[in-house]
Design a protein around this motif. Structure first.
Motif, PDB file in Angstrom:
ATOM      1  N   TYR A  81       6.434   3.575   3.488  1.00 11.70           N
ATOM      2  CA  TYR A  81       6.341   4.673   4.454  1.00 11.70           C
ATOM      3  C   TYR A  81       7.350   5.768   4.120  1.00 11.70           C
ATOM      4  CZ  TYR A  81       3.422   1.980   7.769  1.00 11.70           C
ATOM      5  OH  TYR A  81       2.427   1.286   8.392  1.00 11.70           O
ATOM      6  N   GLU A  82       8.561   5.373   3.738  1.00 19.18           N
ATOM      7  CA  GLU A  82       9.578   6.358   3.361  1.00 19.18           C
ATOM      8  C   GLU A  82       9.126   7.153   2.136  1.00 19.18           C
ATOM      9  OE1 GLU A  82      12.987   3.792   2.943  1.00 19.18           O
ATOM     10  OE2 GLU A  82      13.572   4.071   5.045  1.00 19.18           O
ATOM     11  N   PHE A  83       8.497   6.456   1.194  1.00 14.05           N
ATOM     12  CA  PHE A  83       7.985   7.140   0.008  1.00 14.05           C
ATOM     13  C   PHE A  83       6.888   8.134   0.389  1.00 14.05           C
ATOM     14  CE2 PHE A  83       5.001   7.459  -3.569  1.00 14.05           C
ATOM     15  CZ  PHE A  83       5.853   7.994  -4.529  1.00 14.05           C
ATOM     16  N   VAL A  84       5.962   7.710   1.246  1.00 17.99           N
ATOM     17  CA  VAL A  84       4.891   8.599   1.703  1.00 17.99           C
ATOM     18  C   VAL A  84       5.498   9.822   2.386  1.00 17.99           C
ATOM     19  CG1 VAL A  84       2.999   8.841   3.381  1.00 17.99           C
ATOM     20  CG2 VAL A  84       3.097   6.843   1.888  1.00 17.99           C
ATOM     21  N   ASN A  85       6.469   9.580   3.233  1.00 12.11           N
ATOM     22  CA  ASN A  85       7.110  10.696   3.930  1.00 12.11           C
ATOM     23  C   ASN A  85       7.753  11.666   2.938  1.00 12.11           C
ATOM     24  OD1 ASN A  85       7.598  11.819   6.537  1.00 12.11           O
ATOM     25  ND2 ASN A  85       9.742  11.282   6.309  1.00 12.11           N
ATOM     26  N   SER A  86       8.393  11.130   1.902  1.00 15.79           N
ATOM     27  CA  SER A  86       9.012  12.000   0.891  1.00 15.79           C
ATOM     28  C   SER A  86       7.954  12.792   0.120  1.00 15.79           C
ATOM     29  CB  SER A  86       9.881  11.193  -0.074  1.00 15.79           C
ATOM     30  OG  SER A  86       9.103  10.438  -0.973  1.00 15.79           O
ATOM     31  N   ARG A  87       6.791  12.176  -0.130  1.00 13.77           N
ATOM     32  CA  ARG A  87       5.709  12.896  -0.814  1.00 13.77           C
ATOM     33  C   ARG A  87       5.198  14.046   0.066  1.00 13.77           C
ATOM     34  NH1 ARG A  87       6.762  12.588  -5.517  1.00 13.77           N
ATOM     35  NH2 ARG A  87       8.637  12.316  -4.376  1.00 13.77           N
ATOM     36  N   LEU A  88       5.084  13.783   1.363  1.00  9.66           N
ATOM     37  CA  LEU A  88       4.622  14.826   2.281  1.00  9.66           C
ATOM     38  C   LEU A  88       5.622  15.980   2.344  1.00  9.66           C
ATOM     39  CD1 LEU A  88       3.260  12.585   5.172  1.00  9.66           C
ATOM     40  CD2 LEU A  88       1.909  13.944   3.555  1.00  9.66           C
ATOM     41  N   ILE A  89       6.884  15.650   2.386  1.00  6.13           N
ATOM     42  CA  ILE A  89       7.916  16.693   2.426  1.00  6.13           C
ATOM     43  C   ILE A  89       7.896  17.492   1.127  1.00  6.13           C
ATOM     44  CG2 ILE A  89      10.420  17.087   2.450  1.00  6.13           C
ATOM     45  CD1 ILE A  89      10.583  14.644   4.393  1.00  6.13           C
ATOM     46  N   ASP A  90       7.855  16.790  -0.014  1.00  8.61           N
ATOM     47  CA  ASP A  90       7.823  17.474  -1.312  1.00  8.61           C
ATOM     48  C   ASP A  90       6.568  18.331  -1.463  1.00  8.61           C
ATOM     49  OD1 ASP A  90      10.239  16.353  -2.007  1.00  8.61           O
ATOM     50  OD2 ASP A  90       9.390  14.856  -3.374  1.00  8.61           O
ATOM     51  N   GLY A  91       5.427  17.786  -1.054  1.00 10.99           N
ATOM     52  CA  GLY A  91       4.185  18.556  -1.134  1.00 10.99           C
ATOM     53  C   GLY A  91       4.266  19.828  -0.312  1.00 10.99           C
ATOM     54  N   ASN A  92       4.887  19.720   0.837  1.00  6.55           N
ATOM     55  CA  ASN A  92       5.024  20.860   1.732  1.00  6.55           C
ATOM     56  C   ASN A  92       5.990  21.901   1.153  1.00  6.55           C
ATOM     57  OD1 ASN A  92       4.722  22.424   4.032  1.00  6.55           O
ATOM     58  ND2 ASN A  92       5.986  21.136   5.323  1.00  6.55           N
ATOM     59  N   ILE A  93       7.155  21.458   0.723  1.00  9.44           N
ATOM     60  CA  ILE A  93       8.173  22.383   0.212  1.00  9.44           C
ATOM     61  C   ILE A  93       7.745  23.011  -1.110  1.00  9.44           C
ATOM     62  CG2 ILE A  93      10.519  22.515  -0.740  1.00  9.44           C
ATOM     63  CD1 ILE A  93      11.318  20.389   1.366  1.00  9.44           C
ATOM     64  N   LYS A  94       7.240  22.177  -2.011  1.00  6.25           N
ATOM     65  CA  LYS A  94       6.897  22.646  -3.360  1.00  6.25           C
ATOM     66  C   LYS A  94       5.472  23.164  -3.469  1.00  6.25           C
ATOM     67  CE  LYS A  94      10.193  19.435  -5.354  1.00  6.25           C
ATOM     68  NZ  LYS A  94      10.403  18.229  -6.163  1.00  6.25           N
ATOM     69  N   LYS A  95       4.735  23.063  -2.353  1.00  6.87           N
ATOM     70  CA  LYS A  95       3.318  23.473  -2.345  1.00  6.87           C
ATOM     71  C   LYS A  95       2.580  22.804  -3.501  1.00  6.87           C
ATOM     72  CE  LYS A  95       4.326  27.835  -0.031  1.00  6.87           C
ATOM     73  NZ  LYS A  95       5.611  27.408   0.447  1.00  6.87           N
ATOM     74  N   ASP A  96       2.670  21.468  -3.508  1.00  3.25           N
ATOM     75  CA  ASP A  96       2.149  20.650  -4.598  1.00  3.25           C
ATOM     76  C   ASP A  96       1.071  19.703  -4.072  1.00  3.25           C
ATOM     77  OD1 ASP A  96       1.672  18.891  -6.703  1.00  3.25           O
ATOM     78  OD2 ASP A  96       3.794  18.657  -7.205  1.00  3.25           O
ATOM     79  N   SER A  97      -0.157  19.984  -4.415  1.00  4.98           N
ATOM     80  CA  SER A  97      -1.304  19.205  -3.975  1.00  4.98           C
ATOM     81  C   SER A  97      -1.232  17.756  -4.447  1.00  4.98           C
ATOM     82  CB  SER A  97      -2.582  19.870  -4.491  1.00  4.98           C
ATOM     83  OG  SER A  97      -3.702  19.173  -4.067  1.00  4.98           O
ATOM     84  N   GLU A  98      -0.666  17.538  -5.607  1.00 11.56           N
ATOM     85  CA  GLU A  98      -0.543  16.186  -6.164  1.00 11.56           C
ATOM     86  C   GLU A  98       0.290  15.279  -5.253  1.00 11.56           C
ATOM     87  OE1 GLU A  98      -0.398  13.460  -9.800  1.00 11.56           O
ATOM     88  OE2 GLU A  98      -1.457  15.343  -9.587  1.00 11.56           O
TER      89      GLU A  98
END
Length: 132
Positions: A81-98
Motif C-alpha cells: 500500500y505504501e508503494f502504491v501511495n508513492s506511485r500515485l504521488i510520483d505520478g501526480n507530481i511528475k505527471k507520469d502515466s506509467e
C-alpha cells in the motif's frame, strides 16, 4: 418489492453490505480514481488529475489504517500500500502515466484476490455461488 425511498434503499444496502464487500468497493473506487487521473493527464487536465490522484491516495490511506499489522501478511500488504501511495504521488507530481499504471496493476491484483476470497467465503457459508 421495489424500494422507492432513497433513505430506505440506503438503509437496506448498508444492512446487506459486509466488511469484505466494503473493502471491495474501496478497491474499485481506488481503481476508478486512478484511471480518471491517468485519463485527465492524457487530456492535460492537470487539476482533475490532481483531484483524482488525491482521492485514490485517500482510499489507500484508509486501507492502510484498517490493517491489523500484528499478522505478518498484513505487514506485507502495508508495504505494498505504501508503494502504491508513492506511485500515485510520483505520478501526480511528475505527471507520469506509467506511475499510475504501476499503482493500478497492484490494486487490480488486490481487488481480484479480494473478490475471489469473498466468493469462496460465500460458497462455504451458503453452499452456492453468489456473484460479487
Amino acid at each position: 418489492m421495489a424500494i422507492t425511498n432513497p433513505y430506505a434503499a440506503y438503509k437496506q444496502n448498508s444492512v446487506n453490505t459486509s466488511p469484505g464487500e466494503l473493502t471491495l468497493m474501496l478497491y474499485n473506487g481506488c481503481l476508478k480514481f486512478i484511471h480518471q487521473a491517468k485519463s485527465s493527464l492524457e487530456n492535460e487536465n492537470f487539476r482533475e488529475m490532481n483531484l483524482s490522484s488525491q482521492k485514490a491516495q485517500a482510499i489507500i490511506s484508509e486501507l492502510m489504517l484498517t490493517l491489523d499489522t500484528s499478522y505478518p501478511i498484513f505487514k506485507n500488504m502495508l508495504v505494498l500500500y505504501e508503494f502504491v501511495n508513492s506511485r500515485l504521488i510520483d505520478g501526480n507530481i511528475k505527471k507520469d502515466s506509467e506511475k499510475f499504471e504501476e499503482a493500478s496493476a497492484i490494486i487490480t491484483e488486490f481487488r481480484d484476490t479480494w473478490k475471489q476470497a469473498i466468493q469462496i467465503n460465500r460458497q462455504k457459508q451458503f453452499g452456492g455461488v453468489n456473484e460479487v
